[in-house]
Write a protein that holds these residues in place. Sequence first.
Motif, mmCIF file in Angstrom:
data_model
loop_
_atom_site.group_PDB
_atom_site.id
_atom_site.type_symbol
_atom_site.label_atom_id
_atom_site.label_comp_id
_atom_site.label_asym_id
_atom_site.label_seq_id
_atom_site.Cartn_x
_atom_site.Cartn_y
_atom_site.Cartn_z
ATOM 1 N N GLU A 32 0.775 -1.179 -0.176
ATOM 2 C CA GLU A 32 0.170 -0.073 0.110
ATOM 3 C C GLU A 32 0.831 0.918 0.348
ATOM 4 O O GLU A 32 2.114 1.496 0.927
ATOM 5 N N PHE A 34 1.717 5.713 0.759
ATOM 6 C CA PHE A 34 0.743 6.798 1.081
ATOM 7 C C PHE A 34 1.509 7.665 0.948
ATOM 8 O O PHE A 34 2.800 7.448 0.874
ATOM 9 N N TYR A 36 2.761 10.988 3.564
ATOM 10 C CA TYR A 36 2.422 11.451 5.076
ATOM 11 C C TYR A 36 2.885 12.967 4.650
ATOM 12 O O TYR A 36 3.797 13.729 3.633
ATOM 13 N N LEU A 44 3.031 14.658 11.887
ATOM 14 C CA LEU A 44 3.406 13.262 10.937
ATOM 15 C C LEU A 44 1.614 13.597 11.181
ATOM 16 O O LEU A 44 1.108 12.624 11.521
ATOM 17 N N LEU A 46 -1.666 11.770 7.650
ATOM 18 C CA LEU A 46 -1.704 11.132 6.349
ATOM 19 C C LEU A 46 -2.668 12.329 5.585
ATOM 20 O O LEU A 46 -3.118 13.126 5.856
ATOM 21 N N ARG A 49 -3.895 7.883 0.237
ATOM 22 C CA ARG A 49 -3.378 7.236 0.307
ATOM 23 C C ARG A 49 -3.820 6.567 -0.796
ATOM 24 O O ARG A 49 -5.237 6.820 -1.739
ATOM 25 N N TYR A 86 6.289 13.451 2.696
ATOM 26 C CA TYR A 86 7.290 11.643 2.842
ATOM 27 C C TYR A 86 6.196 11.068 3.072
ATOM 28 O O TYR A 86 4.657 10.561 2.539
ATOM 29 N N GLY A 93 -3.050 -3.475 4.774
ATOM 30 C CA GLY A 93 -2.978 -3.183 5.541
ATOM 31 C C GLY A 93 -2.233 -1.934 7.280
ATOM 32 O O GLY A 93 -2.413 -2.003 7.447
ATOM 33 N N GLY A 94 -0.660 -2.328 6.188
ATOM 34 C CA GLY A 94 -0.155 -0.609 6.419
ATOM 35 C C GLY A 94 0.576 -1.420 7.747
ATOM 36 O O GLY A 94 1.804 -0.663 7.581
ATOM 37 N N PHE A 95 1.020 -2.584 7.700
ATOM 38 C CA PHE A 95 1.750 -2.758 8.150
ATOM 39 C C PHE A 95 3.343 -2.391 8.313
ATOM 40 O O PHE A 95 3.296 -2.415 6.805
ATOM 41 N N LYS A 96 4.453 -2.303 8.716
ATOM 42 C CA LYS A 96 5.479 -2.549 8.354
ATOM 43 C C LYS A 96 5.812 -1.556 7.802
ATOM 44 O O LYS A 96 6.086 -1.192 6.410
ATOM 45 N N THR A 97 5.176 -0.232 7.751
ATOM 46 C CA THR A 97 5.380 0.507 6.991
ATOM 47 C C THR A 97 6.770 1.329 6.755
ATOM 48 O O THR A 97 7.561 1.512 8.027
ATOM 49 N N PHE A 99 9.076 4.818 5.741
ATOM 50 C CA PHE A 99 9.279 5.686 5.446
ATOM 51 C C PHE A 99 10.691 6.087 4.545
ATOM 52 O O PHE A 99 11.221 6.044 4.587
ATOM 53 N N GLY A 100 9.953 7.394 3.164
ATOM 54 C CA GLY A 100 11.465 7.508 2.624
ATOM 55 C C GLY A 100 12.373 8.855 3.614
ATOM 56 O O GLY A 100 11.401 9.385 4.715
ATOM 57 N N ALA A 101 12.843 9.699 2.963
ATOM 58 C CA ALA A 101 13.594 10.577 3.481
ATOM 59 C C ALA A 101 12.967 11.701 3.970
ATOM 60 O O ALA A 101 13.153 12.179 4.491
#
Lengths: 109, 113
Positions: A32, A34, A36, A44, A46, A49, A86, A93-97, A99-101
């Motif tokens: 998935e 996103f 942010y 931070l 959302l 998505r 970001y 389900g968004g688990f272990k999301t 992020f970029g820098a």
Amino acid sequence: AQRVTQPEKLLSVFKGAPVELKCNYSYSGSPELFWYVQYSRQRLQLLLRHISRESIKGFTADLNKGETSFHLKKPFAQEEDSAMYYCAVGGIGGFKTIFGAGTRLFVKA
Amino acid sequence: EAGVVQSPRYKIIEKKQPVAFWCNPISGHNTLYWYLQNLGQGPELLIRYENEEAVDDSQLPKDRFSAERLKGVDSTLKIQPAELGDSAVYLCASSLDRSGELFFGEGSRLTVL
């Protein structure tokens, strides 16, 4: 390896100009996507998505599975769009999301 | 709705001292996350809880970091002893099961001298 790349640390545009914040990702499975945003002195939150396919505050983002990209776009930037953006990628389900820098967008008057 | 609440907002300590951060997630959110954010970087996951269970702590440096989520609500993240490189913002987030959207707290900014 799972990775999110935002190639621009800073993007500066004039008010009314189009803006595109780039995001490329590497993620196994069906992720998935996103975006942010963090406005000055705010937490931070959302922005949008890909699964909802909405336009939020005039921003849209298209998932390109072939190029593994999820660029954020807005046709006419406003000063209030100035913020840190970001890109994030997660499992179902968004688990272990991950992020970029981040890219700092500065919209000049 | 107060959102995710974190404390303290700022903490300055000497190296080798212990420090603890507290997080209260949004009511009803079973999933709780601790992220580390270094200057100029995006958030990096330290640990994820499903209710009381730590289901992903692979990125938590267990020699000095510990976390707990008693009763499946509030959570505490501890560092003992702190090192200079631990200076960062520690973010707590929560989410509904499988909703995908993370709700973040304001963060706890740690400075280790």
